[in-house]
Design a protein around this motif. Structure first.
Motif: not given
Lengths: 498, 531
Positions: B75-84, B368-384
């Motif tokens: 839920n935190e941009v900081e945490e996502i960046k840490y994974r990125h 699906r793509m629209f939803g997936q990228v937003h979910y994957l974005g929250k995991l902090g992983v590279p997205i399609p």
């Protein structure tokens, strides 16, 4: 130990699953030749088909085989004896081999040991034949085979092999060396030669101080788990040896199979030789030229499939051309053009396979590949789809063709009107001969033929099916310019006015 | 002395005074991790094919704990960046990636050997497998530590792990462990013994330079050798773990060589629990990165792109270029089929995308793509996608037309409405909604009426939304709503291009002559024969 009767330096690979060019077989009528060579022997049929269809590009290989074949003709009974010996050895394995269904080390080893004992007997026989008849053979191929046999299959080899096979029956148990592996469990179990000191100690078991220091225990006869462990250790110690001996058995078998297979090609050639001799049809050993030369010289070249099918001699043709890339053949229907085209292809394949060709004299350059593109009148397709099919086939040919190949075209692009067909053909043929492809083109496309005729090119030769003044066909193909009309009218009249 | 002082200073300046010691490679703030919750609405995972994607990512992984991380969005941009940062570092440094992958594999072996050792019956066997684990552990940890020390690391996560590892491997404890395992192993390796197995009788004796038989036999039959040996798949069961016979053999061997075994006994007693818990956790958590990067490799090889989206919490704009449905692409690539990529962007006040167009035209895939990228974005992983800016939503709600629900007693339309109501009640301005053919069971005029009302409710909430529909009418509901259309080939309307565009593009008309079709014109042939 290699056979080397088809190549001076390597075995012929009979196992390669290169796809047969069915168009080539069909267009040139090669199956009739295979049948004549096989003389109803399915094995020989298979072999000659493989060897002929993988015709060689190498001049020295071709001459190497010609010499071997000459030896075969001169020593037919001896060659047959070796051929039959190979067959017997192969049969022995089929009858005796029990290890084939087993993935069990002990049974694989014991099967291998007894098979090898039998193979050694056949090898001794091979050795004695080669000692006896060596002098009668002149070709490099046979001489090399016999001297290899002499060098490899020595008395020392036979006696060592027999001793080792006896040791592998383990009369005084298994002698095994081991190290400690992961988990302090035994590893690297290796079979040792029988240890004499240990044998003495076993016999005099009360004298415990004897070297080497040891500890002995026995398993209860009903200790199944323990017995399994011992079996496991034993099998790990002979695992590699069992595989080695099984492979040795395979390899000796392969030697016999290779010997049989390579000889089968020459047996087939002998059959064809005898058949043509009986028909009184001419044949000769051809003189090949290198790939990049352009030589087409022959006399009395005939369609051997036709002769075999008819059971009599057929009309031959002659040609004396050098420096030509394109041969355009025009002229009367049913005037022998297709037959001529087939004889060109057949002879080329036979020459490049290393045997004789159906001609009085034959000398041409070698071709990288021999490819046919024949118009298929019988294809049950709509007119509109036919050109598509022809072009698709041609596209496949172009994808695989190499410089210095021979392309035999029979009425290609005649599935559309003459103007369109010629248009397509001119572009294609121009590109092909500019890129070192040799082309024989039997065609009715007058505009196409005229296009090249008007250009008056050095490397193009025009041939025509001969027709006498009275309209009679001689089935001879002679040099001659393309003429605007074909002779279909003649044929029509002959058939309808008769 | 000078040297170690220097290194100390270097670390302090690198960490910028941030002296929190390393805890986790997945969470910058490890303590806060437990507060993470995500409304695990089963429909979302099903509708967006996320379940399928996560299954494909994690299949073949033994550690089932790993799957949970893919169901725990941040839920935190900081945490996502840490994974990125960690992802970028691993993605751009192939040798680092391979090294860490090897580390993970080896650590798994260590754990396997240890748990095996626990189960064994005979003491030397137990100690033997424990010894294997220690050996593997010390080598693996030393190797990684040395590697990381010489690597110019850029991500905060790997930097602080490397620092931790250096301190650990320099500790007295670890040095002693390494030295001991080497000594014990070396002395055990010197042991060589012989057996004479004759029926049921086994004689164990000391080896005295006897010759092996194998090579002689191989030599005799070598002359028949050629290249292709048939591989006899001999089945000798590899029994790991001793039984009483092996134990008896080893006990005899101990009598010939007592010393190595005494050493092993005392080492085992002293160092029984040797593994560091932080390193152990790292070896588990880092697999999150490895499996994901391994997973996306196949897509990249097929020419598809992945990117690190800019994740925002404001609604200035969002966009994605060359995105695709990860679940569909997975199947397409397996079948060696092409994958169509699509773009979207929403600027300023634009909030809602309406997608219309022919059936089977790729609309659902786009949703699906629209939803997936937003979910994957929250995991902090590279997205399609080639480039993306996405919104850090608090939740994703989906409502997809599902056939299996038809027998619902309340009637299809009513249940649809109830579900949509439920979604709207839970939605916040920070949420994301995806509606797919909602109200398709109603008559057209009813459906238009319902859709328009729902849309205006959603527009009031002001959250980002995607709406797939066959109702052209709702594609023009003011500047907050934009329209996208699934395209067909202009040349042949029966051919779907699977392109979803904000504007329709012109198709290119073409005609190919027969020869050109097969590349058999003079010019084409020239090129082919020359090439």
């Amino acid at each position: 130990m290699k056979v080397l009767l088809l190549y001076p330096d390597q075995n012929f690979n009979f196992k390669s699953h290169e796809e047969y060019n069915d168009d080539l077989i069909r267009d040139l009528g090669l199956d009739v030749i295979f049948e004549a060579m096989a003389k109803k022997d399915a094995f020989i049929y298979d072999i000659v088909k493989k060897v002929l269809l993988s015709y060689e590009n190498d001049l020295s290989t071709i001459l190497y085989r010609q010499d071997i074949f000459k030896d075969c003709i001169n020593n037919k009974p001896i060659v047959e004896r070796i051929y039959n010996l190979a067959i017997d050895a192969i049969e022995t394995k089929k009858k005796s081999w029990l290890g084939i269904f087993s993935t069990n080390v002990s049974s694989l080893l014991s099967s291998s040991v007894s098979l090898l004992k039998m193979f050694l007997k056949f090898l001794r026989e091979v050795r004695s034949i080669s000692d006896e008849y060596y002098e009668k053979f002149d070709s490099t191929g046979f001489r090399k085979l016999f001297s290899t046999i002499k060098k490899e299959l020595t008395e020392e080899f036979f006696s060592t092999a027999e001793k080792q096979l006896k040791d592998l029956t383990f009369e005084s148990g298994f002698f095994i060396k081991a190290k400690l592996g992961p988990g302090i469990e035994g590893k690297d179990y290796q079979l040792l030669k029988p240890n004499k000191k240990v044998l003495i100690k076993k016999r005099l078991s009360k004298l415990a101080f004897l070297k080497p220091p040891s500890y002995t225990f026995s398993l209860h006869p009903r200790d199944d788990a323990g017995i399994e462990t011992l079996t496991n250790i034993r099998e790990r110690s002979i695992n590699q040896i069992a595989k080695t001996l099984a492979n040795a058995g395979d390899h000796i078998l392969e030697f016999f199979i290779q010997l049989r297979s390579e000889l089968a090609f020459y047996m087939g050639a002998i059959n064809l030789y005898e058949k043509l001799s009986n028909l009184n049809a001419p044949f000769c050993f051809p003189e090949p030229y290198d790939l990049d030369r352009r030589v087409r010289k022959f006399t009395g070249l005939y369609d051997v499939s036709l002769a075999l099918a008819k059971g009599k001699t057929v009309i031959g043709n002659e040609l004396n051309a050098t420096g030509k890339d394109l041969f355009i053949i025009t002229g009367a229907n049913r005037g022998g053009k297709t037959t001529f085209l087939r004889s060109i292809g057949q002879a080329q394949i036979l020459m490049q396979s290393g045997i004789f060709v159906p001609a009085i004299y034959f000398s041409t350059n070698i071709n990288k590949k021999i490819v046919t593109h024949f118009y298929r009148k019988e294809d049950p397709q709509l007119e509109s789809g036919k050109l598509d099919e022809e072009l698709r086939r041609f596209d496949r040919i172009v994808s695989n063709i190499k410089p210095n190949s021979l392309l035999l075209l029979n009425e290609s692009f005649s599935s559309t009107n003459e103007r369109e067909g010629s248009e397509i053909a001119v572009g294609i043929i121009k590109a092909l001969i500019e890129n070192k492809i040799e082309v024989f083109y039997v065609t009715h496309l007058y505009e196409f033929a005229k296009h090249f005729y008007d250009k008056n090119l050095e490397n193009v030769l025009f041939l025509r099916a001969e027709r006498k003044e009275d309209g009679r066909r001689t089935f001879k193909i002679l040099e001659g310019e393309p003429l605007p009309t074909s002779y279909a009218k003649d044929l029509y009249e002959k058939i309808f006015n008769n | 002395m000078v040297c170690s002082y220097h290194i100390g200073v270097f670390f302090i300046s690198l960490m910028g005074g941030d002296n929190i010691s390393f805890k986790s490679i997945l969470f910058k703030d490890f303590e806060r991790k437990n507060n993470l919750t995500f409304e695990r609405n089963q429909n979302v995972f099903e509708d967006l094919h996320l379940e399928q994607i996560i299954y494909n990512i994690t299949s073949g992984v033994e550690n089932k704990n790993l799957i949970n991380y893919f169901y725990t969005p941040l839920n935190e941009v900081e945490e996502i960046k840490y994974r990125h940062e960690v992802f970028i570092e691993l993605e751009n440094n192939q040798s680092l990636f391979e090294t860490i992958k090897t580390f993970v594999d080896k650590m798994n072996n260590v754990k396997r050997d240890l748990s095996f050792s626990e189960k064994l019956e005979y003491q030397y066997n137990k100690e033997g497998w424990w010894l294997e684990a220690v050996d593997q552990y010390t080598k693996t940890v030393s190797k990684l530590s040395l590697y990381l020390l010489n690597e110019n690391l850029s991500s905060q996560g790997l930097q602080s792990f490397s620092k931790y590892l250096t301190e650990y491997t320099n500790s007295n404890y670890f040095s002693k462990l390494k030295e001991m395992v080497k000594r014990v192993k070396e002395s055990l390796e010197e042991v060589t013994y012989c057996l004479n197995i004759d029926g049921l009788k086994v004689m164990v004796y000391k080896w005295e330079d006897e010759e092996e038989y194998e090579n002689d036999i191989i030599k005799t039959f070598e002359k028949f050798k050629n290249l292709d040996n048939k591989d006899y798949e001999l089945k000798i069961p590899t029994i790991v773990g001793m039984d009483h016979v092996e134990n008896e053999i080893i006990n005899a061997v101990v009598k010939f060589y007592p010393q190595p075994f005494e050493l092993l006994d005392s080492f085992y007693a002293e160092y029984y629990r040797f593994m560091d818990p932080v390193i152990e956790r790292f070896s588990e958590e880092i697999q999150f990165y490895i499996v994901y990067l391994d997973f996306i490799k196949r897509f990249k090889q097929s020419g598809l792109k992945f990117c690190y989206p800019e994740v925002i919490t404001s609604k200035d704009e969002i966009y994605l270029y060359e995105g695709f449905d990860l679940a569909l692409a997975y199947d397409k690539i397996k079948k060696e089929e092409d994958v169509v990529v699509n773009d979207f962007w929403l600027k300023n006040d634009e909030r809602l995308i309406v997608i219309t167009g022919p059936n089977q035209g790729g609309k659902t895939t786009f949703a699906r793509m629209f939803g997936q990228v937003h979910y994957l974005g929250k995991l902090g992983v590279p997205i399609p996608g080639r480039k993306a800016k996405i919104f850090l939503c608090d939740n994703i709600f989906t409502h997809f037309e599902r056939e299996e629900k038809v027998q619902n007693l309340k009637g299809k339309l009513e249940s649809d409405l109830l579900e949509v109501k439920q979604i709207i009640d839970m939605t916040t301005p920070m949420s994301l909604i995806i509606l797919n053919e909602t109200f398709s069971s109603a008559t057209v005029s009813d459906a238009i009426f319902l859709a328009k009302n729902i849309i205006s409710k959603i527009l009031n909430i002001d959250c980002y939304t995607l709406y797939v529909t066959f109702l052209d009418e709702i594609a023009s509901m003011g500047k907050k709503v934009i329209s996208m259309v699934a395209m067909v080939s202009k040349h042949d309307p029966s051919i779907r291009t699977y392109k979803i565009l904000r504007k329709s593009a012109d198709g290119k008309a073409y005609a190919i002559s027969m020869a050109e079709k097969y590349s058999l014109t003079y010019e084409q042939l020239e090129r082919r024969l020359k090439g």
